[in-house]
Each structure stands twice: as C-alpha cells, then as structure tokens.
Design a protein around this motif. Sequence first.
Motif, PDB file in Angstrom:
ATOM      1  N   TYR A  53      13.859  -3.916  78.366  1.00 57.28           N
ATOM      2  CA  TYR A  53      13.057  -5.107  78.108  1.00 57.28           C
ATOM      3  C   TYR A  53      13.572  -6.300  78.912  1.00 57.28           C
ATOM      4  O   TYR A  53      12.791  -7.153  79.355  1.00 57.28           O
ATOM      5  CB  TYR A  53      13.052  -5.437  76.615  1.00 57.28           C
ATOM      6  CG  TYR A  53      12.285  -4.442  75.772  1.00 57.28           C
ATOM      7  CD1 TYR A  53      11.015  -4.021  76.145  1.00 57.28           C
ATOM      8  CD2 TYR A  53      12.822  -3.945  74.588  1.00 57.28           C
ATOM      9  CE1 TYR A  53      10.304  -3.107  75.375  1.00 57.28           C
ATOM     10  CE2 TYR A  53      12.119  -3.036  73.804  1.00 57.28           C
ATOM     11  CZ  TYR A  53      10.862  -2.613  74.203  1.00 57.28           C
ATOM     12  OH  TYR A  53      10.159  -1.724  73.434  1.00 57.28           O
ATOM     13  N   ILE A  70       7.982  -7.658  76.135  1.00 57.25           N
ATOM     14  CA  ILE A  70       7.906  -6.291  75.612  1.00 57.25           C
ATOM     15  C   ILE A  70       6.593  -5.639  76.036  1.00 57.25           C
ATOM     16  O   ILE A  70       6.556  -4.475  76.461  1.00 57.25           O
ATOM     17  CB  ILE A  70       8.069  -6.315  74.079  1.00 57.25           C
ATOM     18  CG1 ILE A  70       9.515  -6.684  73.717  1.00 57.25           C
ATOM     19  CG2 ILE A  70       7.680  -4.976  73.470  1.00 57.25           C
ATOM     20  CD1 ILE A  70       9.730  -6.966  72.245  1.00 57.25           C
ATOM     21  N   ALA A  86      15.474  -0.382  74.697  1.00 55.47           N
ATOM     22  CA  ALA A  86      15.855  -1.732  74.275  1.00 55.47           C
ATOM     23  C   ALA A  86      17.272  -2.015  74.752  1.00 55.47           C
ATOM     24  O   ALA A  86      18.101  -1.107  74.897  1.00 55.47           O
ATOM     25  CB  ALA A  86      15.766  -1.852  72.764  1.00 55.47           C
ATOM     26  N   TYR A  92      15.308  -9.118  69.193  1.00 49.21           N
ATOM     27  CA  TYR A  92      14.053  -9.592  69.770  1.00 49.21           C
ATOM     28  C   TYR A  92      13.218 -10.290  68.692  1.00 49.21           C
ATOM     29  O   TYR A  92      12.870  -9.686  67.678  1.00 49.21           O
ATOM     30  CB  TYR A  92      13.255  -8.429  70.350  1.00 49.21           C
ATOM     31  CG  TYR A  92      13.993  -7.647  71.419  1.00 49.21           C
ATOM     32  CD1 TYR A  92      14.195  -8.173  72.686  1.00 49.21           C
ATOM     33  CD2 TYR A  92      14.492  -6.376  71.147  1.00 49.21           C
ATOM     34  CE1 TYR A  92      14.871  -7.459  73.662  1.00 49.21           C
ATOM     35  CE2 TYR A  92      15.153  -5.642  72.114  1.00 49.21           C
ATOM     36  CZ  TYR A  92      15.344  -6.194  73.368  1.00 49.21           C
ATOM     37  OH  TYR A  92      16.022  -5.476  74.333  1.00 49.21           O
ATOM     38  N   PHE A 109      14.629   2.503  70.938  1.00 42.44           N
ATOM     39  CA  PHE A 109      14.969   1.160  70.466  1.00 42.44           C
ATOM     40  C   PHE A 109      16.462   1.006  70.213  1.00 42.44           C
ATOM     41  O   PHE A 109      16.961  -0.109  70.056  1.00 42.44           O
ATOM     42  CB  PHE A 109      14.198   0.838  69.182  1.00 42.44           C
ATOM     43  CG  PHE A 109      12.702   0.739  69.355  1.00 42.44           C
ATOM     44  CD1 PHE A 109      12.160  -0.130  70.281  1.00 42.44           C
ATOM     45  CD2 PHE A 109      11.848   1.511  68.584  1.00 42.44           C
ATOM     46  CE1 PHE A 109      10.781  -0.247  70.428  1.00 42.44           C
ATOM     47  CE2 PHE A 109      10.473   1.408  68.725  1.00 42.44           C
ATOM     48  CZ  PHE A 109       9.936   0.527  69.652  1.00 42.44           C
TER      49      PHE A 109
END
Length: 535
Positions: A53, A70, A86, A92, A109
């Motif tokens: 990201y 994102i 991520a 975030y 993630f």
Amino acid sequence: MKINQMKCSRSLLMFLVAMGSLTGLSAQVGIMKMDTVSSKDTLHHISRGWVLYSDFSAIGDGKIDDLGAIVATHAFANRHGLTVKADKGAVYYIGGKNITAEVQTNTDFGDASFIIDDTDVENRNRAVFSINSTQKPLPLHNISLLRKEQGKIDVSLPVSCIVTVTDANIKRYIRYGPNQNSGSSQTDIFIVDKEGNVDKNTPIIWDFDQITEINYLPIDETVLTISGGLFTTVANRAESKYTYYSRGMNIRRSNVVIDGLEHHVTGEGETGAPYGGFININNCANVIVRNTILTGHKTYQTIGSADVPVSMGSYDVSVNRALNVTFENCSQTNDIHDRTYWGIIGSNYCKNLLYDNCTFSRFDAHMGVANATIRNSTLGHQGINAIGSGVFILENSTIHSRNLINLRSDYGSTWEGEFIIRDCIFVPTGLGSGNVTLIGGANSGQHDFGYTCYMPERITIENLRIKDANHPEKYIGAAIFADFNGQMKDDNYVEKFPYIITKEIILRKIKTDSGKPVRISDNVYMFRNVQTPTE
C-alpha cells in the motif's frame, strides 16, 4: 518501495479506468492518489510479484485517510495479477469516502490494522473492500420453466457455473409477526456443470412455471486467499432504525478463503443503526472463512412494520444467495451469552452452510437454507434458528439456548427434510421457567407463508445430554416439541394452511441430569401420531 520513491504515471491510471479496473469515484480517487510511475518502477513491481500500500502513497499512521491509496494499489495489482501486501505494523485509517477497493488478487493484510470510521460516511452501503470475480453474469436463453429437483437443464456452458433464477410473479417467505411483510419473489441458486447437470448438493428447490430472470455466472477456478489483518469498526451513531450499514468486506467471487482475519467494534453508544455484516458473502460458491475472530453488535430497538417495538438484527456476517460456505475455527470477541449483543450471523437463500469448531452466539437461516451442518461447536444465547429443507446435522456440539433447535415461527417453522442430532450437550437457558424444549417453533395454520409448511419428517436424536439438574419444583421434564399451536387441542380446530407434522422421532441414549425422561410435548394432541421408537 518508499513513498518518496513512488513515481506512477497518470496515463497508467487512465488505462486502468479504460480497462475497467477502476470505476466511478474509485477511479477518480485512484488517479488523484497516484503521481507518476516510471516504466522502470512498474517493471520492478511486476518482477517482484507483489505491491505494498505504501507503494501507492498510503501513510499508515492511523490518522491520514488511506482509502484512496488502498483503492489504487488493488487496481494496479488487478491489472498485473500481483499479490497485495499491507505494510508491516501499519495502521490504516479509512474514513467515510464513497469508494471501494476492488480485490481480484491474493491479499495479505499481515499484522496491519485498519480503522474503519463509520461516524460520518457518504454511503453507508458502500463496502470498503469487494472481492470480485473477473467473470460477468450473463443471461440464459431458451429456458422457460424449471422443476423442483430437476437433474439437468438444457444448456451448454463454457465451465461450471452458478445459476440464479427468479419468478417475480410468486411470493415466498411472507413474514408473520412484528416484522411482517408481503414476501419476496421466488428465487433459487444452484450449480451446473458445462453440460447443464445440476449439482446434486445444490438442488433446485422450487417449481418455476414462469421465469422472469435467469442468469449464469462462471465459477472462478483458482482459489483467491485473503489473510491476516486486524480491523476495527468505529460504530455509527445514527438513529436506531432499519438503515443498515455495510462498510466492510464483500465477497462476490467463488473459491475464496478468508484466513486469520480479526474484526472488532468500538464506539457503540445510546443510538445506532444496525449492521448488515462486516463480511458479506453473496452470489458465489465455495467460500471458507477460517481462523477468524468476529464481534457481535449491540442490539438497538425500533418500531417494526406492525407498529410495535422490535429488536433490530445486526450482524457481523451475512450470507445471501451463496452455496457451500464454511466457517472453520472461528469465534467472537464478546461473550456468546451476553444478550445485549445480537447474534453473529444471518443468512438467506443459501445451500450447504457449515460451522466446524466455531464458538458463536448464533446460527441463523432466515429465508431458507438447503442443508446445513454444525459440528464441534458451541453456540450461545440465540442458539440455532432456521427454516429450510434437506438435512440439518448437529453433532458433537454444545448449545446454550431456550431450544436445542428453533424453527423460526415468523417464517412458518418449516423444515422440509430431516434432522440428525448426535453427541451433543443441551444447556437450556429457560430452565428457571420450568419449560424446556428441544425443538421450538410455532405455526397456527392460519397464515399463508407462500409455501406449505413442514416439520422435519424424521428426527434422529442420539447420545444427547440435557443439563437440567437445577430445575424448579414444577419441572416435569424436557419436551421434544414446543406447543406449536396452543389452540389445536382436538379435531374441531381447522387449519386454513395445514402444517405437516413430523412422522417419526428416533431416540437413542438420551440422558437428563434431572433424571426425568423426555416427553413428546405439552400439546399431546398435536403430536399424537408421531412415532417415537426409543433405545
């Protein structure tokens, strides 16, 4: 790649828009978030096989809104078939913008956190993430009718597909009670192979004499995996009415695995609108949610359609028009016995739902499930609520609720099929009242639900322990059935819409802590013809 090294070309973003990877506001935000990317950096991302990201300007400090970055990251990944990761340890912040990150590639993630702020949103129905198929639904032609349990349809398809069919001229699930309604169009969803053979595990459950819409969606053959991530929803503070919020993760693709996700809820106050599900599974097949921790939502009250107060259902998981959905090794953050929180899941129009080794406050099937299994699990205060058809299997599980299984009375307490219950423990929460029942429900025979209502034709209960030791003096033992119709005491009672009663109950090794034997029901007349062989 560091933020200050990021050089992404606007022309690339325009190309993504043209290719359909970014649409609407998502496209606008993606373009705004990406500066210039050199061909060299683009090749670097592609050769590496994944993107972060932060490669697309996400800050990850928990304060600056990163949703645009994102969205852009996933659009780039979709175009080039790259995994998204991520940034390690990032937080975030996701504000209320009316945009969605469209996910079509594997996403990790990791240990990153996502704060989804619902206190001021532009569109309460707009998901933050949408896991989408690259396939598009297409209409089926030359099919004018279908029959219940039909084994083959006259089509030739490129691959195995999900078929969805509707007859808007017929209404089913005409709800009764405080949330009464006029029903929903007859609908069905099933899987067919290339030759049109209907998957026997997803049978057609209605006759369609007319078809107002029928489509097919090719099933994605590869498995897409979403792993990790700690998500926290800052709850809305809207007026308490049926304005559902759905700002989470939509799954609109078949063959998806969600693994290791965690979702929390904070900021619930005196008022709030209900939630339609942080994980929302719809129009797809073969989805597994495993090793995932979810959170029940606070229950708020409003006035229902019958102008009386009702508690609003609020869900962390919704499953609608979905086939072969499994929850494996899942639990929730709050106490499954705390009645201030609504049950964790709601579902409609599904087939083959499975809980395996789950600890949840509830299992629920509103507008029908065809075949369901709960095994190795523990369920809390809202227990098992279902209507539907096929085989319902409950095994090696502990149920803390008023009933072992409750057949939802607002949809006619109907189950056209069989119950198999084995190796379970029932902890009745209504023991203090002296009223303990295994199968709960109600049907007066006076309301048209849009279908004939059935009780399970056969119920097999094997090796069940009922924990009823601390009972009041008036307690006379657990009943197999609730008093489904208190007015039906003799043959003078006439049902406008007959309720088809269970034919046979097979009981093996039933143990009660009280020592009192189970009995048929307080309404002996209603169940006078049920065969009850015991062992």
